[in-house]
Design a protein around this motif. Structure first.
Motif, short mmCIF file in Angstrom:
data_model
loop_
_atom_site.label_atom_id
_atom_site.label_comp_id
_atom_site.label_asym_id
_atom_site.label_seq_id
_atom_site.Cartn_x
_atom_site.Cartn_y
_atom_site.Cartn_z
N ASP A 3 31.88 -39.64 35.30
CA ASP A 3 30.60 -39.30 34.55
C ASP A 3 29.80 -38.48 35.56
O ASP A 3 29.61 -38.73 36.57
N LEU A 4 29.19 -37.51 34.65
CA LEU A 4 28.37 -36.73 35.51
C LEU A 4 26.74 -36.70 35.15
O LEU A 4 26.59 -36.93 33.79
N VAL A 5 25.98 -37.00 36.18
CA VAL A 5 24.44 -37.00 35.90
C VAL A 5 23.86 -36.26 36.93
O VAL A 5 24.05 -36.09 37.93
N VAL A 6 22.95 -35.57 36.15
CA VAL A 6 21.94 -34.60 36.64
C VAL A 6 20.62 -34.84 36.53
O VAL A 6 20.05 -35.07 35.45
N ALA A 39 21.10 -29.28 44.45
CA ALA A 39 20.68 -27.87 44.13
C ALA A 39 19.39 -27.61 44.30
O ALA A 39 18.42 -28.30 43.58
N VAL A 40 18.77 -26.74 44.91
CA VAL A 40 17.40 -26.58 45.19
C VAL A 40 17.07 -24.98 44.66
O VAL A 40 17.73 -23.95 45.13
N LYS A 41 16.11 -25.03 43.93
CA LYS A 41 15.69 -23.34 43.27
C LYS A 41 14.66 -23.12 44.39
O LYS A 41 13.31 -23.65 44.25
N GLU A 42 14.85 -22.01 45.06
CA GLU A 42 13.85 -21.54 46.26
C GLU A 42 12.75 -20.84 45.46
O GLU A 42 12.86 -20.10 44.10
N LEU A 107 23.15 -24.20 35.73
CA LEU A 107 22.26 -25.29 35.12
C LEU A 107 20.86 -25.12 36.08
O LEU A 107 20.30 -25.45 35.26
N SER A 108 20.97 -24.96 37.25
CA SER A 108 19.79 -25.13 38.04
C SER A 108 18.84 -23.77 37.84
O SER A 108 17.78 -23.82 38.37
N ALA A 117 17.82 -30.34 41.81
CA ALA A 117 18.42 -30.99 40.98
C ALA A 117 19.57 -31.92 41.65
O ALA A 117 20.35 -31.43 42.50
N LEU A 118 19.78 -33.33 41.53
CA LEU A 118 20.69 -34.21 42.07
C LEU A 118 22.03 -34.07 41.27
O LEU A 118 21.74 -34.98 40.03
N PHE A 119 23.16 -33.64 41.52
CA PHE A 119 24.37 -33.68 40.59
C PHE A 119 25.17 -34.80 41.15
O PHE A 119 25.47 -34.77 42.30
#
Length: 175
Positions: A3-6, A39-42, A107-108, A117-119
């Motif tokens: 299962d994927l959780v974001v 994933a980080v959006k700078e 997605l990010s 976001a923690l995937f």
């Protein structure tokens, strides 16, 4: 089946804290994680992936070993190691382990700059104990492959306020 959780957090540090908490739970055999990427959006809008395993580096190390071994057989270990490192790095760079990188970047794009976001790709978990451990840690569920009931339980646990014990309140008010 995994299962994927974001889950989105306001900072990379907070997402890293939660990822480490999940790794601690994994040591207790309460969760089995296949992959966990932040994933980080700078500020400039670029997406940075903080992965557990650098497949390019791992491929280069493996390739160097096998190249040197083959080089020894043909009496030129340095050339073999160099060729092996290059081939290993290339194969490692082309290998995608766990959650698809393009999917994470796409997605990010919806994140606000500075958010993370923690995937997490989960193979197995003891739901009640894991939910108790992440209770009140914050974060917003962005996407999951969980069924509706489990997803709602996760949302509720993240948003819950952790009640302080009377002893903690007494010691806090005494200071």
């Amino acid at each position: 089946m995994s299962d994927l959780v974001v889950i989105v957090y306001p900072t990379e540090a907070k997402a890293e804290d939660i990822r480490q908490k999940l790794f601690d739970l994994q040591k207790e055999y309460l969760i089995e994680i296949t992959d966990a990427v932040i994933a980080v959006k700078e500020q400039n809008g670029r997406i940075k992936l903080n992965q557990l395993l650098n497949t390019t580096a791992a491929g280069a190390v493996s390739g160097t070993f096998w190249g040197a071994l083959i080089g020894l057989i043909f009496l030129n270990p340095l050339l073999g190691a160099a060729i092996g490192a290059g081939a290993g790095a290339l194969s490692g760079a082309l290998t995608d382990y766990g959650v698809n990188d393009e999917f994470m970047k796409q997605l990010s794009e919806t994140l606000q700059p500075g958010n993370a976001a923690l995937f997490v790709l989960i193979r197995k978990l003891t739901a009640d104990k894991v939910l108790e451990a992440v209770k009140g840690t914050g974060g917003v569920v962005l996407k999951t492959s969980l069924d509706h009931n489990k997803e709602q339980a996760l949302r509720d646990a993240l948003a819950a306020h952790v009640a302080t014990t009377p002893a903690a309140q007494t010691s806090a008010s005494a200071h």
